[in-house]
Design a protein around this motif. Structure first.
Motif, PDB file in Angstrom:
ATOM      1  N   ASN A  54       3.901   8.272   2.178  1.00 53.99           N
ATOM      2  CA  ASN A  54       3.256   8.577   3.453  1.00 53.99           C
ATOM      3  C   ASN A  54       2.040   9.491   3.316  1.00 53.99           C
ATOM      4  N   ASN A  55       1.659   9.779   2.107  1.00 57.19           N
ATOM      5  CA  ASN A  55       0.534  10.687   1.875  1.00 57.19           C
ATOM      6  C   ASN A  55      -0.779   9.945   2.137  1.00 57.19           C
ATOM      7  N   SER A 109       0.833  -1.209   0.000  1.00 58.19           N
ATOM      8  CA  SER A 109       0.000   0.000   0.000  1.00 58.19           C
ATOM      9  C   SER A 109       0.864   1.254   0.000  1.00 58.19           C
ATOM     10  N   ASP A 110       2.028   1.202   0.677  1.00 55.10           N
ATOM     11  CA  ASP A 110       2.928   2.356   0.676  1.00 55.10           C
ATOM     12  C   ASP A 110       3.426   2.658  -0.731  1.00 55.10           C
ATOM     13  N   VAL A 129       0.320 -11.150  -2.607  1.00 55.96           N
ATOM     14  CA  VAL A 129       0.545 -10.791  -1.208  1.00 55.96           C
ATOM     15  C   VAL A 129       0.206  -9.313  -1.035  1.00 55.96           C
ATOM     16  N   ILE A 130      -0.669  -9.002  -0.070  1.00 52.26           N
ATOM     17  CA  ILE A 130      -1.030  -7.615   0.223  1.00 52.26           C
ATOM     18  C   ILE A 130      -0.272  -7.182   1.473  1.00 52.26           C
ATOM     19  N   ASP A 158      -7.149   1.531  -4.649  1.00 51.18           N
ATOM     20  CA  ASP A 158      -7.761   1.242  -5.949  1.00 51.18           C
ATOM     21  C   ASP A 158      -6.738   0.602  -6.882  1.00 51.18           C
ATOM     22  N   VAL A 159      -5.532   1.168  -6.890  1.00 47.27           N
ATOM     23  CA  VAL A 159      -4.456   0.618  -7.717  1.00 47.27           C
ATOM     24  C   VAL A 159      -4.072  -0.780  -7.227  1.00 47.27           C
ATOM     25  N   LEU A 160      -3.930  -0.921  -5.920  1.00 48.36           N
ATOM     26  CA  LEU A 160      -3.514  -2.201  -5.335  1.00 48.36           C
ATOM     27  C   LEU A 160      -4.505  -3.311  -5.691  1.00 48.36           C
TER      28      LEU A 160
END
Length: 681
Positions: free
Chosen positions: A49-50, A37-38, A76-77, A59-61
């Protein structure tokens, strides 16, 4: 700790910031398998960090995760995932793609997380953030399995994280390593005599222990519905159970086995569709046999993916999106297929024709719904040919793709729906009937086609659109276009002086490409024609699915009708079929159809405009000009004018023009009737 995860799964890492998730992911998974997610925040906002970009980042992930899971790749998330609502989407995603969700929890001491974040310049939040994340994690730890996670692994110290080993475990349905060869057997339904006859026909014999084995190591695959309706259910079960135990067979469950299992476990089920007869037969068996049967059924896997993924076997079939996956919906489809929710005139559920839309690479062999004959449809084949209803018991041999059958000795059970509905004439095959309407998804857009000899061939969208337009407007019935020849490619320009082409360049090309043997044939100067000829209209209907009485077609290499007059084409084909029959071609080759790649002469019958506007024009102009030049040069030479080598060169050109005209005239003559046409290799 040994962490065993299914080879196809969605792994969700969860824990507060600084708990070691990302380091763990880098250690045990490929970079391409991990979705952070980072990193996704960085992709959409240039700042990992935003927090304002969190929604866009996920959404992208999840978009990437969907693409990976659809392609059958472990994902893997890497995110904190400490709140149930944050994990809800991951579980829903796993269910959508029929993979198992796996939770790996990093419940390390809070102070460790604080210490690690202090050393990271990009982590400038206060300690209350970590404390809050830890509290949220602990509040929901006990509910992970209720949320839908099938496997939960908890790492409660740095030592646990460092010592963890990740092992990828194949799914039970993954037998890609098993290359057979296989003999897949359709629904037996208690017909022991027919089963033993079919096994014998396939080459299986009993060993000293009474187990059927094949001397060449072939393996039987039972497609389920071994029980109900037939005369000897216990005998069929013993045969299949003993073969599976000995490793000479695989078994997948049918819906009848699952209903029997529920009854054997004390569930209240209706004693219909032959179950009462099965229970009556099992009552006469020794004590403990029913328990063996229950264990045998309970251990069965919904479907198998075999032979490097080239073959899939399931009782009621298997869509491409479900193959090699594990979920309740996958098992349900394997057992029952899909229904539309409607019933037919016999009160039976209407099956959704999933095979009509199948486009998978794997061949799918299945049963469940009795059919009069086993037929291929889009690389799928149903081999339940209704043995218990007086039909046949069918086996499908892989990789030979052959069918072997034995007829039923009698009608053991009357089918509610007639097995072979009466028809006035031979029906179209399942494939021909399904091919009546073009699926635009098969031809639209950029296509990459795998070929046996030339690896991948790319068809670009603009080319496919143009081809579709041309074929729709000008082509013959696509059913006749079983073969379109390639365009001949000229060699490189010759290096020999005065020549445009020479065989040396062609042979050199083949040599560079590793071709050591070349076959040279005489090329007749006609128009390329592909002839598809069937022995009679019935053969045309059976082979290509044409119903209107045609028995052949003559097309160009681009798929258009060669003759603009349908009457001439029909008469031409009639002569060809007569010649093939008179020569004994049909009987000699044991076929009722043929495809001929030919030259149809004269060349002028199809290329009249080309000859008139290009070849004849050049010949006529050259002859006219040289006819004036030669006398002038002769007269000049006679007067003593120095003409050098111009006279012999012009004389040679005159001879070459004559040979040029003669070359194309050999293949041009008037065509007044079919008698003036010639067919050549």
């Amino acid at each position: 700790m040994r962490i065993e995860i299914p080879e196809l799964s969605l792994v969700v890492l969860m824990g507060p910031s600084g708990s070691g998730k990302s380091s763990f992911a880098r250690k045990h998974f490929k970079p391409t398998e991990v979705l952070s997610s980072d990193e996704c925040r960085g992709l959409v906002s240039d700042d990992e960090n935003n927090q304002a970009a969190t929604n866009d980042a996920f959404d992208v992930l999840y978009y990437i995760a969907k693409k990976r899971l659809a392609a059958g790749r472990i994902t893997v998330i890497d995110a904190t995932n400490v709140q149930p609502e944050a994990r809800k989407n991951a579980v829903a995603l796993a269910r959508e793609f029929h993979v198992l969700p796996v939770a790996v929890v990093f419940d390390v001491p809070e102070r460790i997380c604080h210490d690690r974040n202090k050393t990271r310049e990009d982590r400038n939040f206060g300690p209350h953030v970590i404390r809050q994340q830890m509290q949220q994690l602990h509040r929901s730890l006990g509910s992970l399995q209720r949320e839908g996670f099938r496997h939960v692994f908890k790492l409660q110290s740095v030592a646990d994280v460092d010592a963890a080993e990740v092992a990828r475990v194949p799914l039970w349905n993954n037998r890609k390593f098993d290359h057979g060869p296989f003999d897949v057997i359709g629904d037996v339904h208690g017909c022991l005599d027919e089963l033993e006859g079919l096994l014998g026909k396939l080459g299986y014999t009993r060993d000293v222990g009474g187990v059927f084995r094949h001397e060449q190591g072939r393996k039987a695959v039972f497609l389920g519905d071994l029980v109900d309706r037939g005369p000897n259910v216990p005998g069929v079960l013993r045969t299949a159970m003993s073969m599976e135990k000995a490793g000479t067979a695989l078994c997948v469950p049918g819906n009848h086995e699952m209903k029997l299992l529920r009854k054997l476990r004390g569930k209240d089920v209706k004693l219909t569709h032959g179950l009462a007869q099965t229970l009556e037969q099992l009552e006469r068996e020794p004590a403990g046999f029913r328990d063996e049967v229950a264990r045998f059924i309970d251990d069965q896997v919904s479907h198998y993916v075999l032979d490097d993924g080239k073959l899939v076997v399931a009782h009621a079939g298997m869509k491409e999106a479900l193959q090699g996956r594990g979920s309740g919906k996958v098992r349900e489809f394997a057992l029952y297929g899909e229904t539309t929710g409607e019933t037919d005139e016999y009160g039976l559920p209407v099956r959704y024709p999933w095979a009509n839309e199948y486009r998978g690479r794997a061949a799918v062999v299945y049963g469940h719904t009795p059919v009069p004959e086993a037929e291929w449809l889009n690389n799928t084949i149903c081999i339940d040919t209704g043995c218990v209803y007086g039909g046949k018991l069918t086996a499908f041999r892989w990789p030979e793709r052959e069918l072997l059958q034995v007829p039923a000795a009698k009608v053991y059970c009357e089918s509610v729906r007639p097995l072979a509905p009466p028809v006035q004439q031979a029906p179209l095959s399942a494939q021909h009937a399904n091919d009546d309407v073009l699926d635009l998804a098969d031809v639209f857009g950029k296509r990459i086609i795998e070929t046996r000899l030339h690896r991948n061939v790319t068809v670009r969208e603009e080319n496919s659109v143009a081809a579709l337009e041309a074929m729709s407007r000008f082509a013959a019935n696509p059913r006749w276009l079983v073969y379109l020849p390639p365009t001949m490619s000229p060699p490189e320009t010759s290096r020999k002086p005065g020549l445009l082409e020479h065989p040396d360049e062609a042979f050199a090309y083949f040599r560079r490409e590793g071709v050591v043997r070349v076959v040279c044939e005489e090329k007749h100067m006609g128009s390329r024609a592909v002839l598809v000829a069937c022995r009679d209209p019935d053969a045309a209907k059976a082979r290509v699915g044409v119903e209107k009485g045609d028995a052949g077609a003559v097309v160009t290499r681009t798929g258009r009708h060669f003759f603009t007059d349908a009457r001439i084409e029909m008469e031409f084909l009639e002569r060809l079929r007569a010649a093939l029959g008179k020569s004994g071609f049909w009987d000699e080759h044991k076929t009722d159809w043929a495809v001929l790649d030919c030259e149809l002469m004269p060349w002028s019958v199809k290329a009249q405009d080309l000859i008139r506007d290009q070849y004849a024009a050049v010949g006529a102009a050259s002859r006219a000009a040289l006819a004036e030049v030669m006398p002038a040069l002769d007269a000049a030479a006679a007067r003593g004018v120095e003409v050098g080598d111009l006279l012999p060169r012009t004389r040679q050109r005159t001879q070459l023009v004559g040979r040029y005209v003669e070359a194309y005239r050999r293949y041009c003559w008037p065509v007044r009737s079919l008698d003036d046409l010639k067919l050549a290799p």
